[in-house]
Design a protein around this motif. Structure first.
Motif, mmCIF file in Angstrom:
data_model
loop_
_atom_site.group_PDB
_atom_site.id
_atom_site.type_symbol
_atom_site.label_atom_id
_atom_site.label_comp_id
_atom_site.label_asym_id
_atom_site.label_seq_id
_atom_site.Cartn_x
_atom_site.Cartn_y
_atom_site.Cartn_z
ATOM 1 N N MET A 1 -6.446 -50.889 56.117
ATOM 2 C CA MET A 1 -5.597 -49.736 56.382
ATOM 3 C C MET A 1 -5.328 -49.005 55.072
ATOM 4 O O MET A 1 -5.022 -49.620 54.061
ATOM 5 C CB MET A 1 -4.275 -50.205 56.996
ATOM 6 N N THR A 2 -5.427 -47.693 55.107
ATOM 7 C CA THR A 2 -5.134 -46.877 53.939
ATOM 8 C C THR A 2 -4.001 -45.936 54.283
ATOM 9 O O THR A 2 -4.099 -45.146 55.222
ATOM 10 C CB THR A 2 -6.367 -46.066 53.503
ATOM 11 N N THR A 3 -2.942 -46.036 53.542
ATOM 12 C CA THR A 3 -1.779 -45.178 53.772
ATOM 13 C C THR A 3 -2.012 -43.823 53.133
ATOM 14 O O THR A 3 -2.399 -43.741 51.965
ATOM 15 C CB THR A 3 -0.514 -45.825 53.171
ATOM 16 N N GLU A 4 -1.780 -42.789 53.894
ATOM 17 C CA GLU A 4 -1.858 -41.422 53.379
ATOM 18 C C GLU A 4 -0.464 -41.005 52.935
ATOM 19 O O GLU A 4 0.496 -41.126 53.690
ATOM 20 C CB GLU A 4 -2.371 -40.472 54.464
ATOM 21 N N ARG A 5 -0.366 -40.522 51.717
ATOM 22 C CA ARG A 5 0.924 -40.019 51.253
ATOM 23 C C ARG A 5 0.981 -38.520 51.499
ATOM 24 O O ARG A 5 0.034 -37.800 51.203
ATOM 25 C CB ARG A 5 1.121 -40.336 49.772
ATOM 26 N N PRO A 6 2.111 -38.045 52.039
ATOM 27 C CA PRO A 6 2.212 -36.609 52.346
ATOM 28 C C PRO A 6 2.331 -35.780 51.068
ATOM 29 O O PRO A 6 2.823 -36.251 50.048
ATOM 30 C CB PRO A 6 3.504 -36.522 53.163
ATOM 31 N N ASP A 7 1.849 -34.558 51.167
ATOM 32 C CA ASP A 7 2.053 -33.613 50.076
ATOM 33 C C ASP A 7 3.519 -33.217 50.037
ATOM 34 O O ASP A 7 4.178 -33.115 51.075
ATOM 35 C CB ASP A 7 1.199 -32.353 50.269
ATOM 36 N N VAL A 8 4.015 -32.998 48.853
ATOM 37 C CA VAL A 8 5.392 -32.538 48.672
ATOM 38 C C VAL A 8 5.334 -31.047 48.366
ATOM 39 O O VAL A 8 4.610 -30.630 47.456
ATOM 40 C CB VAL A 8 6.077 -33.313 47.526
ATOM 41 N N PRO A 9 6.063 -30.225 49.133
ATOM 42 C CA PRO A 9 6.009 -28.777 48.888
ATOM 43 C C PRO A 9 6.598 -28.430 47.521
ATOM 44 O O PRO A 9 7.534 -29.078 47.045
ATOM 45 C CB PRO A 9 6.857 -28.188 50.018
ATOM 46 N N LEU A 10 6.026 -27.429 46.910
ATOM 47 C CA LEU A 10 6.538 -26.954 45.625
ATOM 48 C C LEU A 10 7.658 -25.941 45.818
ATOM 49 O O LEU A 10 8.482 -25.744 44.926
ATOM 50 C CB LEU A 10 5.405 -26.355 44.801
ATOM 51 N N ILE A 11 7.654 -25.307 46.969
ATOM 52 C CA ILE A 11 8.700 -24.346 47.306
ATOM 53 C C ILE A 11 9.111 -24.611 48.751
ATOM 54 O O ILE A 11 8.266 -24.599 49.654
ATOM 55 C CB ILE A 11 8.207 -22.896 47.155
ATOM 56 N N ALA A 12 10.388 -24.856 48.957
ATOM 57 C CA ALA A 12 10.907 -25.106 50.309
ATOM 58 C C ALA A 12 12.428 -25.095 50.243
ATOM 59 O O ALA A 12 13.012 -25.165 49.158
ATOM 60 C CB ALA A 12 10.409 -26.443 50.836
ATOM 61 N N ASP A 13 13.049 -25.056 51.414
ATOM 62 C CA ASP A 13 14.507 -25.162 51.434
ATOM 63 C C ASP A 13 14.893 -26.598 51.070
ATOM 64 O O ASP A 13 14.061 -27.513 51.085
ATOM 65 C CB ASP A 13 15.061 -24.773 52.810
#
Length: 169
Positions: A1-13
């Protein structure tokens, strides 16, 4: 199993940013455990430390439960997952625990936490933290969890390297 890490937005509320960072750190802990069997997950980095990857997963299940279910959601009588009363060190002992048990409990607590956070009207929600007998905001809780994961993910880096030489993150 390979865990995918989510992208973190550079601009967001703010709320979107906090959610993304918390989910990134949650995924990082799971990622550090990828590819190890139960024995590898129970392996300790060095003596006399009892720290193991499985112990960190168990500990973070307790942390998620305590902050989101007990504190934010007011489930004060909810027992801990593994720890005795106020002794959260018990969760670090992975003896007899399997990956399946630890991750099932941790994932369940993460899902409860997500549901509770999404149902909250705003980050300004104020709740009583019973252990401290102090008021805290949901904003504080989310920042505290990000801090807790970041700190323990640093530990996870060292433990994983000691177990099989894998480095990263």
């Amino acid at each position: 199993m390979t865990t995918e890490r989510p992208d973190v937005p550079l601009i967001a509320d703010e709320r979107t940013m906090l959610r993304a960072h918390l989910d990134y750190h949650r995924a990082t802990l799971a990622w550090k455990c990828d590819g190890l069997d139960d024995d590898g997950l129970r392996a300790r980095a060095s003596k006399p430390s009892a720290l193991s990857l499985l112990g960190l997963v168990r500990h973070m299940a307790e942390v998620e439960r305590t902050w989101f279910r007990k504190t934010v959601n007011g489930e004060h009588d909810l027992p801990n997952v593994w720890s005795h009363a106020d002794d959260y060190q018990t969760a670090y002992d992975p003896s007899g625990c399997t990956r399946e048990e630890a991750f099932a409990a941790w994932r369940a607590e993460v899902e409860h936490a997500r549901r509770i956070e999404r149902a909250a009207p705003s980050l300004d929600l104020v709740v009583r933290q019973p252990r401290w007998d102090e008021d805290v905001s949901l904003r504080f809780v989310m920042l505290h969890l990000i801090h807790e994961y970041a700190r323990h993910n640093g530990h996870a880096d060292l433990v994983r390297e000691a177990v099989d030489g894998t480095v990263g993150a």
